[in-house]
Design an enzyme around this catalytic site. Sequence first.
Site, short mmCIF file in Angstrom:
data_model
loop_
_atom_site.label_atom_id
_atom_site.label_comp_id
_atom_site.label_asym_id
_atom_site.label_seq_id
_atom_site.Cartn_x
_atom_site.Cartn_y
_atom_site.Cartn_z
N ASP A 483 -82.93 -13.97 2.81
CA ASP A 483 -82.46 -14.57 3.28
C ASP A 483 -82.51 -15.97 4.03
O ASP A 483 -81.38 -16.80 3.63
CB ASP A 483 -81.64 -14.03 4.83
CG ASP A 483 -80.70 -12.70 5.23
OD1 ASP A 483 -80.15 -12.30 4.00
OD2 ASP A 483 -81.00 -11.81 5.55
C1 GLC Z 1 -82.09 -15.44 9.43
C2 GLC Z 1 -83.32 -14.33 9.47
C3 GLC Z 1 -83.00 -13.46 8.68
C4 GLC Z 1 -81.72 -12.58 8.17
C5 GLC Z 1 -80.71 -13.29 8.37
C6 GLC Z 1 -79.57 -12.65 8.51
O1 GLC Z 1 -82.12 -16.01 8.05
O2 GLC Z 1 -83.99 -15.58 9.97
O3 GLC Z 1 -84.31 -12.61 8.14
O4 GLC Z 1 -81.97 -11.86 7.67
O5 GLC Z 1 -80.89 -14.16 9.10
O6 GLC Z 1 -78.40 -13.39 8.63
C1 GLC Z 2 -83.29 -9.66 7.13
C2 GLC Z 2 -82.21 -9.06 6.69
C3 GLC Z 2 -81.93 -8.72 5.40
C4 GLC Z 2 -83.10 -8.91 4.44
C5 GLC Z 2 -84.71 -9.68 5.71
C6 GLC Z 2 -85.60 -10.40 4.87
O1 GLC Z 2 -84.51 -7.57 7.45
O2 GLC Z 2 -81.35 -7.53 7.30
O3 GLC Z 2 -81.57 -8.11 4.79
O4 GLC Z 2 -83.41 -9.02 3.35
O5 GLC Z 2 -84.19 -9.98 6.67
O6 GLC Z 2 -84.11 -12.24 4.74
#
Ligand code: GLC
Ligand code: GLC
Length: 811
Positions: A483
């Site tokens: 993300d």
């Molecule tokens: C933030 C977190 C990430 C998560 C994302 C979802 O970027 O660091 O881990 O997946 O939020 O909104």
């Molecule tokens: C969080 C989110 C997932 C994402 C991950 C890596 O766990 O829930 O959707 O893939 O972060 O950013």
Amino acid sequence: MKYGHFDDTNREYVITNPKTPYPWINYLGNEDFFSLTSNTGGGYTFYKDAKFRRLTRYRYNNVPVDNGGKYFYIKDGDTTWSPGWKPVKTELDSYECRHGMSYTKFKSSKNGVEAQILQFIPLGFWGEIQKVSLKNSSSKPKKLKLFSFIEWCLWNAEDDMTNFQRNFSTGEVEIEDSTIYHKTEFKERRNHYAFYAVNAPIDGYDTDRESFLGLYNDFDSPDVVNEGAPKNTIAHGWSPIASHYIEIELKPGEQRDFIFMLGYVEVEKDDKWERKGIINKKPAKAMISKFDTVEKVDAAYEALREYWDRLLGKINIDSGDDRLDRMVNIWNQYQCMVTFNMSRSASFFESGIGRGMGFRDSNQDLIGFVHQIPERARERIFDIASTQFEDGSCYHQYQPLTKKGNSAVGGDFNDDPLWLILSTTEYIKETGDFSLLDEMVPFDNDASRAKPHFEHLKASFYHVVNNLGPHGLPLIGRADWNDCLNLNCFSDDPNESFQTTGNKKGKTAESLMIAGLFVVYGKEYVKLCKRIGNGKEAQEAEKHVNNMIEAVKAHGWDGDWYLRAYDFFGNKIGSDENEEGKIFIESQGWCTMAEIGMDEGMVEKSLNAVKKHLDCEYGIVLNSPAFTKYHIEYGEISTYPAGYKENGGIFCHNNPWIMIGETVLGRGDQAYEYYTKIAPSFLEDISELHKVEPYVYCQMIAGKEAFKPGEAKNSWLSGTASWNFFAITQYILGVKTDYDGLVIDPCIPSKWNGFKMKREFRGAVYDIEVQNPDHVSKGVKTVLVNGSAIESNVVPILEKGKAHSVTVIMG
Ligand code: GLC
Ligand code: GLC
């Protein structure tokens, strides 16, 4: 240091010191109605959706931590104490909290009084039971005063913690007999209320928080408890609560049991009122009478235990190592159910208001859950697919209550669509039910735009094909699985969310993670097309998969490992050329699972590079070196301090991808070593450092470049649960579901003599015994089914309703 121990026979973790390094929690409820419960009685309850239907209030990031919950106060002379230690925090003579499968038990004592609480949500029931037993274990009669306490949330949890100008005037309650009803907003648009009941006459109550606590007091010393007398208040606005007061006399040795119930009721629109201003309590009374005796409650608790016996009985191993057995047989499966239910919505790190059900997350959660209740998995697949668009793209998340895509959380995460192929094919392999492919499933929740589910998979596949960048690699869009790799975001405004901002409309930034993912699930798609007799589509799709393999070999290889991405400007990310972020885990995982360049030695080189550059004492970090400055062209990833989260943290979700990659090479020792580094039961002895629960996986452990390597955060709701379960059962232990049977292909530590697995599959029981006389890591010499040798290592679908013995000899 440990704070408790595992009780495998009862499938419990027994916490014996309430002062755990962080609240260690559990989840109650299996379908519609849920509670979070900490080891000191903290937590809250909601119906279906932690944002829109929250019954009780909880304040996140409170001081001290985990303040507020389902509390009991026992006043015994001058001493007041709580069975869960909090909120009163009186030093107890004994304390024990047992977190089990969807229930939690407390057992503690003070000054010759023993208190036990059993908390659970009966199957199919919209209410939480708290069976409270008080026993006088002293030799003198005891006069006790018992106060219960919960605080109502005014339903919408986000509004409840922000909109005080309104909310301080809306709270309404009713009391009848021993039940306190919460009916805020019932008179207008809501057709639901909540109640808190006890199955005994009460000697008083309170429903106004300020009167109960005193304006300047904390939960640890409420005025009413201090004074030993309720005020019988009726809340009008401000903060409604529910507190029962009961006077109890116990002879030496005597015990009394009380059944408290926190329930949720929905009524028909024209059946809301008993008379003007008085709510229709019939449905609540019916619920209360269902569990108004100890016998009824005990029977429901037994039923819950049997339910879990059945669920967990489906896969059961005996490896000779308790730590592994308890992960596979109990806790990892349990966590898979919880992640299936919650997605990433409500934990002690997810506030229940920010995120609903994630498209990618929920698809992945399925692979650890589908063997438990396939029917629910099937329904979930349709819920998810219904939020997809015709071009294959989708909403990133949807709300569980409405099941509608949530546009506030954005879209265009270009990995999202592919995960639907994963969940669907895993479902079919587990069940043999191809019929779901023909079910009509809407696009964008619009029934008039429904198409057979298979068309959703096709849309997912071609979404990648139709969105390729300059190197023939998949465009990343807003981000891929990571993300925080936001390559089109370019944000220099701290008030913008990285997750929804796209300041550049990029058609250049490409992802090697999606490339590998596409090859893995593209091959699955091809295999499925062939299996359902759609040879033409299989052929067409295969071309695209092969093109992708060639594109990765030509443009995705850095010499010793796979690149991670190309940025907006077409520059490499995850290359030895880069100063920071030279190598990333995700593309190594997916491209090795995809076996891209296997013959050219790429898979082996890549995994060796992971070992050299990413592995550390506590697991495999996400990237290295971690970023130390903000790269506007990379986005959120470079905002985190080095060693945390997506910037060099051990992001446990992706470690199993490397474990699976290692099994492609047959390196069972390495695969298992990676497994044990992050499996919580193997970390119990370092609980003090690890901080979060030793019975469930967490999302992130601080990496080697962090200030405190090994310290974990964000336990429970993470794709880590299902991926680790998938990796250990299907790739390391190597019992893999397939369309026509169970493929047995273990990849284990060479020193193992073997292991046993009982696996229910398509209605039959497979009693599998793997023997490893030559101490190899991989390779199956002989497979005997019910005593007779079979030709391959695919054990066919065997007669239903029977147990079959499968003997596997490695070598
Ligand atoms: C933030 C977190 C990430 C998560 C994302 C979802 O970027 O660091 O881990 O997946 O939020 O909104
Ligand atoms: C969080 C989110 C997932 C994402 C991950 C890596 O766990 O829930 O959707 O893939 O972060 O950013």
